[in-house]
Design an enzyme around this catalytic site. Sequence first.
Site, PDB file in Angstrom:
ATOM      1  N   HIS A   1       0.845  -1.251  -0.115  1.00  7.44           N
ATOM      2  CA  HIS A   1       0.070  -0.127   0.300  1.00  7.44           C
ATOM      3  C   HIS A   1       0.817   1.150   0.015  1.00  7.44           C
ATOM      4  O   HIS A   1       2.018   1.281   0.471  1.00  7.44           O
ATOM      5  CB  HIS A   1      -0.881   0.183   1.357  1.00  7.44           C
ATOM      6  CG  HIS A   1      -1.765  -1.141   1.429  1.00  7.44           C
ATOM      7  ND1 HIS A   1      -1.257  -2.572   1.398  1.00  7.44           N
ATOM      8  CD2 HIS A   1      -3.162  -1.321   1.680  1.00  7.44           C
ATOM      9  CE1 HIS A   1      -2.471  -3.280   1.462  1.00  7.44           C
ATOM     10  NE2 HIS A   1      -3.224  -2.819   1.834  1.00  7.44           N
TER      11      HIS A   1
ATOM     12  N   GLY B   1      19.020  15.569  27.039  1.00 10.25           N
ATOM     13  CA  GLY B   1      19.456  15.443  25.620  1.00 10.25           C
ATOM     14  C   GLY B   1      19.647  16.737  25.068  1.00 10.25           C
ATOM     15  O   GLY B   1      19.364  17.634  25.302  1.00 10.25           O
TER      16      GLY B   1
ATOM     17  N   SER C   1      19.459  19.440  22.260  1.00 12.40           N
ATOM     18  CA  SER C   1      18.359  20.294  21.380  1.00 12.40           C
ATOM     19  C   SER C   1      17.845  19.338  20.129  1.00 12.40           C
ATOM     20  O   SER C   1      18.538  19.093  19.362  1.00 12.40           O
ATOM     21  CB  SER C   1      18.487  21.605  21.064  1.00 12.40           C
ATOM     22  OG  SER C   1      18.907  22.424  22.261  1.00 12.40           O
ATOM     23  N   GLY C   2      16.369  19.129  19.959  1.00 15.22           N
ATOM     24  CA  GLY C   2      15.850  18.514  18.803  1.00 15.22           C
ATOM     25  C   GLY C   2      15.953  17.054  18.937  1.00 15.22           C
ATOM     26  O   GLY C   2      15.768  16.355  18.179  1.00 15.22           O
ATOM     27  N   SER C   3      16.130  16.643  20.014  1.00 18.19           N
ATOM     28  CA  SER C   3      16.174  15.006  20.149  1.00 18.19           C
ATOM     29  C   SER C   3      15.030  14.479  20.581  1.00 18.19           C
ATOM     30  O   SER C   3      14.822  13.222  20.597  1.00 18.19           O
ATOM     31  CB  SER C   3      17.034  14.625  21.645  1.00 18.19           C
ATOM     32  OG  SER C   3      16.715  15.418  22.555  1.00 18.19           O
ATOM     33  N   GLY C   4      13.913  15.092  20.895  1.00 20.55           N
ATOM     34  CA  GLY C   4      12.429  14.889  21.050  1.00 20.55           C
ATOM     35  C   GLY C   4      11.861  14.918  22.328  1.00 20.55           C
ATOM     36  O   GLY C   4      10.830  14.372  22.738  1.00 20.55           O
ATOM     37  N   LYS C   5      12.707  15.491  23.286  1.00 25.16           N
ATOM     38  CA  LYS C   5      12.195  15.683  24.816  1.00 25.16           C
ATOM     39  C   LYS C   5      10.824  16.378  25.149  1.00 25.16           C
ATOM     40  O   LYS C   5       9.805  15.982  25.419  1.00 25.16           O
ATOM     41  CB  LYS C   5      13.334  16.578  25.623  1.00 25.16           C
ATOM     42  CG  LYS C   5      14.691  15.759  25.275  1.00 25.16           C
ATOM     43  CD  LYS C   5      15.610  16.617  26.322  1.00 25.16           C
ATOM     44  CE  LYS C   5      15.725  17.966  25.970  1.00 25.16           C
ATOM     45  NZ  LYS C   5      16.183  18.306  24.777  1.00 25.16           N
ATOM     46  N   SER C   6      10.740  17.543  24.339  1.00 26.76           N
ATOM     47  CA  SER C   6       9.547  18.362  24.469  1.00 26.76           C
ATOM     48  C   SER C   6       8.183  17.656  23.658  1.00 26.76           C
ATOM     49  O   SER C   6       7.150  17.511  24.127  1.00 26.76           O
ATOM     50  CB  SER C   6       9.496  19.536  23.911  1.00 26.76           C
ATOM     51  OG  SER C   6      10.454  20.264  25.045  1.00 26.76           O
TER      52      SER C   6
END
Length: 711
Positions: free
Chosen positions: A87, A506, A508-513
Amino acid sequence: MESQMPFNEKIDYGLHALVILAQYHNVAVNPEEVKHKFDLDGKGLDLVAWLLAAKSLELKMKRVKKSIERLPFIHLPALIWRDDGQHVILMKIDTQTNRYLIFDLEERNPKVLSAAEFHEIFQGGMILITSRASIMGQLAKFDFTWFIPAVIKYRKIFVETIIVSIFLQLFALITPLFFQVVMDKVLVHRGFSTLNVITVALSVVVIFEIVLSGLRTYIFSHSTSRIDVELGAKLFRHLLALPISYFENRRVGDTVARVRELDQIRNFLTGQALTSVLDLLFSFIFFAVMWYYSPKLTIVILLSLPCYIAWSIFISPILRRRLDEKFARNADNQSFLVESVSAIDTIKALAVTPQMTNIWDKQLASYVSADFRVTVLATIGQQGVQLIQKTVMIINLWLGAHLVISGDLSIGQLITFNMLSGQVIAPVVRLAQLWQDFQQVGISITRLGDVLNSPTENYQGKLSLPEIFGDIAFKHIRFRYKPDAPIILDDVNLSVKQGEVIGIVGRSGSGKSTLTKLLQRFYIPENGQVLIDGHDLALADPNWLRRQIGVVLQDNVLLNRSIRDNIALTDPSMSMERVIYAAKLAGAHDFISELREGYNTIVGELGAGLSGGQRQRIAIARALVNNPRILIFDEATSALDYESEHIIMQNMQKICHGRTVIIIAHRLSTVKNADRIIVMEKGHIVEQGKHNQLLENENGLYYYLNQLQSN
């Protein structure tokens, strides 16, 4: 129904496609439940099972065959299939570059294909899918038809307006007849007694006409004001109910500019345009009387009407394009103004006032230029209408004089005819001159439609569960903010026990927030589940959830109200004891007590009357006042001075007692006492453990970050 659509029986791409399409339409879906109900043989969803599963989620489907040339006209996303049976979801088509954005379910990534590449995988068959809520939303689409139910709702008032309009038109019909009698009878026979009677009758008619005209305006304005209130209230409620992604994808100034378009609609509703339409509808009566007087002169008037229409049709598309340009320039100005005022500290600190002024001058010049072009075109349109009107007047004067000279028409009849034609042409001219308003209100409705036609967060059918305890689980979470955006979280698994204090660190931009945004159900993951106490948040009522979660961000917004009102924002009737207790817990009570007005102190716009540390402590008190079972600190202390941070950290043990707490921080000192520390890197959890345990791994990211901060 066609049966040759291949579905891969080994890898369940069908289930994955169903989850993505359902989430796109804000339909909550539990993949495990769907698999349990419809994947009875454990081989994955075949076509029939897929359609049954989609139907059970109240999704509407239509299988179609489309040529590649017709694809830009269909509603996306849609499910297509490839030669190998796997798909593919068609997400978007860029008609300018002739490129296709697809979501490859095998690689779980978006891809941009050229027309040739897409043609290789597209056979023409696809499934169009939408939700019942989307269909209802399309039926309730905000456009001119939105006002029809409002008119029906206030039909009694509008009927009264029509009745008054009928009497006004009758009076407008009687007045010219009086003039005819005076010209043809009174002046010829010197009938002073008849003149006195006509004068008295005409005075009575004029008085009634003035009273009824004022009454019509009052009734009409009263009803349109009600519609205006309903529209304004609906707009604000809908705006606040929109998902956070709506605001993140648009400039603040652009949204403000769209909301301000309500003023244009308000001016249109309360103006004279709609009453002119009513007057125009009654013109047929005047045409009948005018035809009785002179068919030739009436034909001249009738022939002028297509000229008005043709002129308006010619001007309209040009005017609309220029109005669109004017709106775009105005939206740019609004965005820049909001941005400049919000960043005034930065502008002054960097001494970039000349640069900002230069940008504003250029944007303002563009807006004024666009506005000038609109004004010039509108003036040309109005002068064209005047030209048609004056030309008709000259022709009627010439032809009417010939008819009087030939004896086919009396002078009184000619004057009466001209007065009647004025009653017919006046609303036509007014409408033609107000065509700019019609164009403007049409654009305003389109702009407002971007707000009112955007789907809100779907609360219907969601579960409102009992008070939560605080067990949290992230299972195989995969998430990106847009279909064509990079992956933010990839196969994240994390369990948090009730009452546990978790630190997340971590780069910045690692996905914490992003993790905490998923926990608040601002977004639904592309894959996986977020669970609280075992309940899937995709199936939960967002309001129920958010009322039981306290959140403190790095930049918290305080409203221009008292300190008490800000702390008790969720419940204005909250007792003062609860407010003070939360303030003490947040370490804010002492400084509040030192203020002259205490808890009644107005904090100013965005809390400008307080220091950063004071604002942060009030924000913490606001998060604690409802005694949430889950508490999130997202960089809550990173911008504070050490004294303010020390005050908050002293109370952290009391704040965390009996709650599940997630602390996101760049300063490792903020989380070193946490029960467990999670280390994230590029959307993955790479380490977890206590502070001392993580320091033992000298090759780990946590050890590296700790060394940087120690040095």
